[in-house]
Design a protein around this motif. Sequence first.
Motif, PDB file in Angstrom:
ATOM      1  N   LYS A   1      18.633  43.890  29.216  1.00  0.00           N
ATOM      2  CA  LYS A   1      19.832  43.134  28.868  1.00  0.00           C
ATOM      3  C   LYS A   1      20.998  44.043  28.507  1.00  0.00           C
ATOM      4  CE  LYS A   1      21.498  40.189  25.079  1.00  0.00           C
ATOM      5  NZ  LYS A   1      21.081  39.410  23.877  1.00  0.00           N
ATOM      6  N   TRP A   2      20.746  45.025  27.652  1.00  0.00           N
ATOM      7  CA  TRP A   2      21.830  45.869  27.166  1.00  0.00           C
ATOM      8  C   TRP A   2      22.321  46.820  28.245  1.00  0.00           C
ATOM      9  CZ3 TRP A   2      23.663  43.475  23.348  1.00  0.00           C
ATOM     10  CH2 TRP A   2      22.817  42.775  22.474  1.00  0.00           C
ATOM     11  N   ASP A   3      21.419  47.312  29.064  1.00  0.00           N
ATOM     12  CA  ASP A   3      21.818  48.177  30.169  1.00  0.00           C
ATOM     13  C   ASP A   3      22.743  47.422  31.119  1.00  0.00           C
ATOM     14  OD1 ASP A   3      21.772  50.563  31.732  1.00  0.00           O
ATOM     15  OD2 ASP A   3      20.274  49.660  33.050  1.00  0.00           O
ATOM     16  N   LYS A   4      22.400  46.179  31.418  1.00  0.00           N
ATOM     17  CA  LYS A   4      23.240  45.376  32.317  1.00  0.00           C
ATOM     18  C   LYS A   4      24.604  45.080  31.688  1.00  0.00           C
ATOM     19  CE  LYS A   4      19.345  43.138  34.678  1.00  0.00           C
ATOM     20  NZ  LYS A   4      18.581  41.868  34.852  1.00  0.00           N
ATOM     21  N   LEU A   5      24.596  44.723  30.394  1.00  0.00           N
ATOM     22  CA  LEU A   5      25.867  44.430  29.730  1.00  0.00           C
ATOM     23  C   LEU A   5      26.746  45.676  29.655  1.00  0.00           C
ATOM     24  CD1 LEU A   5      24.695  42.087  26.830  1.00  0.00           C
ATOM     25  CD2 LEU A   5      26.224  41.478  28.720  1.00  0.00           C
ATOM     26  N   ARG A   6      26.121  46.827  29.418  1.00  0.00           N
ATOM     27  CA  ARG A   6      26.895  48.066  29.388  1.00  0.00           C
ATOM     28  C   ARG A   6      27.531  48.346  30.750  1.00  0.00           C
ATOM     29  NH1 ARG A   6      23.495  52.636  25.923  1.00  0.00           N
ATOM     30  NH2 ARG A   6      24.029  51.830  23.857  1.00  0.00           N
ATOM     31  N   GLN A   7      26.761  48.174  31.798  1.00  0.00           N
ATOM     32  CA  GLN A   7      27.303  48.427  33.134  1.00  0.00           C
ATOM     33  C   GLN A   7      28.476  47.504  33.427  1.00  0.00           C
ATOM     34  OE1 GLN A   7      26.481  51.024  34.972  1.00  0.00           O
ATOM     35  NE2 GLN A   7      24.983  51.589  33.412  1.00  0.00           N
ATOM     36  N   GLU A   8      28.337  46.240  33.060  1.00  0.00           N
ATOM     37  CA  GLU A   8      29.431  45.286  33.276  1.00  0.00           C
ATOM     38  C   GLU A   8      30.684  45.703  32.500  1.00  0.00           C
ATOM     39  OE1 GLU A   8      27.945  41.490  32.137  1.00  0.00           O
ATOM     40  OE2 GLU A   8      26.441  41.398  33.744  1.00  0.00           O
ATOM     41  N   ARG A   9      30.478  46.107  31.255  1.00  0.00           N
ATOM     42  CA  ARG A   9      31.619  46.483  30.423  1.00  0.00           C
ATOM     43  C   ARG A   9      32.240  47.804  30.882  1.00  0.00           C
ATOM     44  NH1 ARG A   9      32.449  44.303  25.221  1.00  0.00           N
ATOM     45  NH2 ARG A   9      31.352  42.324  24.933  1.00  0.00           N
ATOM     46  N   LYS A  10      31.412  48.711  31.385  1.00  0.00           N
ATOM     47  CA  LYS A  10      31.972  49.960  31.917  1.00  0.00           C
ATOM     48  C   LYS A  10      32.906  49.669  33.080  1.00  0.00           C
ATOM     49  CE  LYS A  10      28.217  53.130  30.617  1.00  0.00           C
ATOM     50  NZ  LYS A  10      27.077  53.940  31.133  1.00  0.00           N
ATOM     51  N   GLU A  11      32.525  48.745  33.935  1.00  0.00           N
ATOM     52  CA  GLU A  11      33.338  48.410  35.096  1.00  0.00           C
ATOM     53  C   GLU A  11      34.683  47.822  34.691  1.00  0.00           C
ATOM     54  OE1 GLU A  11      30.925  45.871  37.486  1.00  0.00           O
ATOM     55  OE2 GLU A  11      29.469  47.454  37.954  1.00  0.00           O
ATOM     56  N   SER A  12      34.701  47.128  33.548  1.00  0.00           N
ATOM     57  CA  SER A  12      35.957  46.536  33.081  1.00  0.00           C
ATOM     58  C   SER A  12      36.658  47.392  32.026  1.00  0.00           C
ATOM     59  CB  SER A  12      35.692  45.139  32.499  1.00  0.00           C
ATOM     60  OG  SER A  12      34.811  45.213  31.383  1.00  0.00           O
TER      61      SER A  12
ATOM     62  N   GLU B   1      35.504  48.231  29.049  1.00  0.00           N
ATOM     63  CA  GLU B   1      35.315  47.673  27.702  1.00  0.00           C
ATOM     64  C   GLU B   1      34.074  48.226  27.005  1.00  0.00           C
ATOM     65  OE1 GLU B   1      37.293  43.289  28.101  1.00  0.00           O
ATOM     66  OE2 GLU B   1      35.276  43.543  28.941  1.00  0.00           O
ATOM     67  N   TYR B   2      33.586  49.379  27.463  1.00  0.00           N
ATOM     68  CA  TYR B   2      32.438  49.999  26.794  1.00  0.00           C
ATOM     69  C   TYR B   2      32.774  51.452  26.482  1.00  0.00           C
ATOM     70  CZ  TYR B   2      27.990  52.217  25.910  1.00  0.00           C
ATOM     71  OH  TYR B   2      26.988  52.943  25.328  1.00  0.00           O
ATOM     72  N   PRO B   3      32.470  51.901  25.249  1.00  0.00           N
ATOM     73  CA  PRO B   3      32.004  51.097  24.113  1.00  0.00           C
ATOM     74  C   PRO B   3      33.078  50.117  23.643  1.00  0.00           C
ATOM     75  CG  PRO B   3      31.627  53.452  23.727  1.00  0.00           C
ATOM     76  CD  PRO B   3      32.534  53.347  24.909  1.00  0.00           C
ATOM     77  N   ALA B   4      32.611  48.962  23.160  1.00  0.00           N
ATOM     78  CA  ALA B   4      33.528  47.952  22.644  1.00  0.00           C
ATOM     79  C   ALA B   4      34.231  48.460  21.391  1.00  0.00           C
ATOM     80  CB  ALA B   4      32.766  46.664  22.342  1.00  0.00           C
ATOM     81  N   GLU B   5      35.365  47.868  21.069  1.00  0.00           N
ATOM     82  CA  GLU B   5      36.108  48.257  19.870  1.00  0.00           C
ATOM     83  C   GLU B   5      35.259  48.046  18.615  1.00  0.00           C
ATOM     84  OE1 GLU B   5      39.269  49.603  19.623  1.00  0.00           O
ATOM     85  OE2 GLU B   5      38.960  49.856  21.796  1.00  0.00           O
ATOM     86  N   PRO B   6      35.447  48.889  17.593  1.00  0.00           N
ATOM     87  CA  PRO B   6      34.639  48.771  16.373  1.00  0.00           C
ATOM     88  C   PRO B   6      34.692  47.377  15.763  1.00  0.00           C
ATOM     89  CG  PRO B   6      35.943  50.788  16.333  1.00  0.00           C
ATOM     90  CD  PRO B   6      36.396  50.009  17.527  1.00  0.00           C
ATOM     91  N   TRP B   7      33.527  46.823  15.487  1.00  0.00           N
ATOM     92  CA  TRP B   7      33.318  45.532  14.828  1.00  0.00           C
ATOM     93  C   TRP B   7      33.800  44.352  15.664  1.00  0.00           C
ATOM     94  CZ3 TRP B   7      30.057  47.240  11.564  1.00  0.00           C
ATOM     95  CH2 TRP B   7      30.267  48.464  10.920  1.00  0.00           C
ATOM     96  N   SER B   8      34.164  44.580  16.920  1.00  0.00           N
ATOM     97  CA  SER B   8      34.732  43.510  17.743  1.00  0.00           C
ATOM     98  C   SER B   8      33.686  42.534  18.262  1.00  0.00           C
ATOM     99  CB  SER B   8      35.492  44.112  18.933  1.00  0.00           C
ATOM    100  OG  SER B   8      34.606  44.796  19.812  1.00  0.00           O
ATOM    101  N   THR B   9      32.408  42.944  18.285  1.00  0.00           N
ATOM    102  CA  THR B   9      31.368  42.047  18.794  1.00  0.00           C
ATOM    103  C   THR B   9      30.721  41.221  17.692  1.00  0.00           C
ATOM    104  OG1 THR B   9      29.541  43.653  18.593  1.00  0.00           O
ATOM    105  CG2 THR B   9      30.856  43.720  20.618  1.00  0.00           C
ATOM    106  N   TYR B  10      31.193  41.399  16.452  1.00  0.00           N
ATOM    107  CA  TYR B  10      30.665  40.608  15.344  1.00  0.00           C
ATOM    108  C   TYR B  10      31.102  39.155  15.466  1.00  0.00           C
ATOM    109  CZ  TYR B  10      28.285  43.651  12.005  1.00  0.00           C
ATOM    110  OH  TYR B  10      27.360  44.444  11.376  1.00  0.00           O
ATOM    111  N   GLU B  11      30.334  38.292  14.804  1.00  0.00           N
ATOM    112  CA  GLU B  11      30.725  36.885  14.721  1.00  0.00           C
ATOM    113  C   GLU B  11      32.069  36.798  13.991  1.00  0.00           C
ATOM    114  OE1 GLU B  11      29.171  34.602  16.225  1.00  0.00           O
ATOM    115  OE2 GLU B  11      27.293  35.651  16.712  1.00  0.00           O
ATOM    116  N   THR B  12      32.769  35.698  14.191  1.00  0.00           N
ATOM    117  CA  THR B  12      34.024  35.479  13.483  1.00  0.00           C
ATOM    118  C   THR B  12      33.806  35.677  11.994  1.00  0.00           C
ATOM    119  OG1 THR B  12      34.742  33.888  15.136  1.00  0.00           O
ATOM    120  CG2 THR B  12      35.878  33.859  13.010  1.00  0.00           C
ATOM    121  N   PRO B  13      34.525  36.602  11.359  1.00  0.00           N
ATOM    122  CA  PRO B  13      34.261  36.888   9.952  1.00  0.00           C
ATOM    123  C   PRO B  13      34.347  35.661   9.070  1.00  0.00           C
ATOM    124  CG  PRO B  13      35.731  38.523  10.919  1.00  0.00           C
ATOM    125  CD  PRO B  13      35.597  37.416  11.917  1.00  0.00           C
ATOM    126  N   THR B  14      33.418  35.590   8.124  1.00  0.00           N
ATOM    127  CA  THR B  14      33.447  34.531   7.119  1.00  0.00           C
ATOM    128  C   THR B  14      33.439  35.166   5.743  1.00  0.00           C
ATOM    129  OG1 THR B  14      31.028  34.395   7.195  1.00  0.00           O
ATOM    130  CG2 THR B  14      32.259  32.865   8.578  1.00  0.00           C
TER     131      THR B  14
END
Length: 360
Positions: A332-343, A345-358
Amino acid sequence: MLESDALVVDSVSHCFNHTEDNLKHPHAQRWNDETFELGEQLQPDEYVHPKDVFYRDHSVEELERLLFLESQVDYTNYHSLPLDDYFHDGLVARDKGFELRDRNPNRVSMYVDINPLDDDAVEQVEYYVKERDVEGIKLYPSRYQNGQDLSLQLNEDAVRPVLEKAAELDVTSVGIHKFIPFATAPVRYFRMGDVEDAANAFPDLNFEVIHAGFSFLEETVFAMASHENVYANLENTIHMAATRPRKFARSLGEMLYWAGPDRIVFSGGSTALHPQAAIEAFQDFQIPEEMRAGNDYPEVTDEIKEKILGRNAFRLLDKDPDQVRKDIQGDKWDKLRQERKESGEYPAEPWSTYETPTQA
């Protein structure tokens, strides 16, 4: 994964619970606040948590996205913490570690927390090694009971049965916190003498000094020089490569001079810190020439960096990096990394993949 295709191992990751509901010890809030402030001091500004991200009960899903989408970490070793005298769930719960490993069996190992003062501490070691397949155990040098700070050094009678059982079961490693003293615990509980005693008494056990080189540097490097079963785990320490580079240069230089590069392992310290900040800083790091010349420190070569960032940890965990590489390819993570590299967006911005802060 580095540009050289070498794998990165984060040798300590946690799912912290920094919520108000989890506080138990009178100084637990202070501990949380000091952890946040340490992150502010050790990390570049862009990697510091927003407060509403930090002060929460971090989820397994948030940790795995932090590791595998926001950083170059390929494999991690989760450490649960035995701090249930300070926090209701120990601050880093065991069950989250097992869930993380179950979700990512080819990317996660685990050291489980043990409190030697528990009546069934020895039985816990046997259960978690035999039935839950943990690679190591995690200990702390101090406890808090009945209003008193208690010493739990590795050379004390209360701890020895735990180490004996760990040695009997061929446990890979014992992680022991040696760092800035927390709450009101005395500094002497956190010094290194007990590690040397334990390393002598249990030559077949490896002892990882967690946060090595941040505190008690001389004691740490001499213990490493004298005992081949003492390892330096750079949780927190390696973040100084970005923000306190000369202090980090001295810590790393002394380790390399006295013990060589083969018993030093990288740790990002998630979720208290962001692993990518340290990975990036260390890849670019060099000990200043005047410090090398004055202290006989070696050059920090690409080979040394790859050992510290992954190869040493795989050897300590008795994992074949080539097999790990095969096992994670196409997951799963290898595939998501490849997708994000193509766009881009990898590595993603710090803390950007977290759930909406509460708000905690």
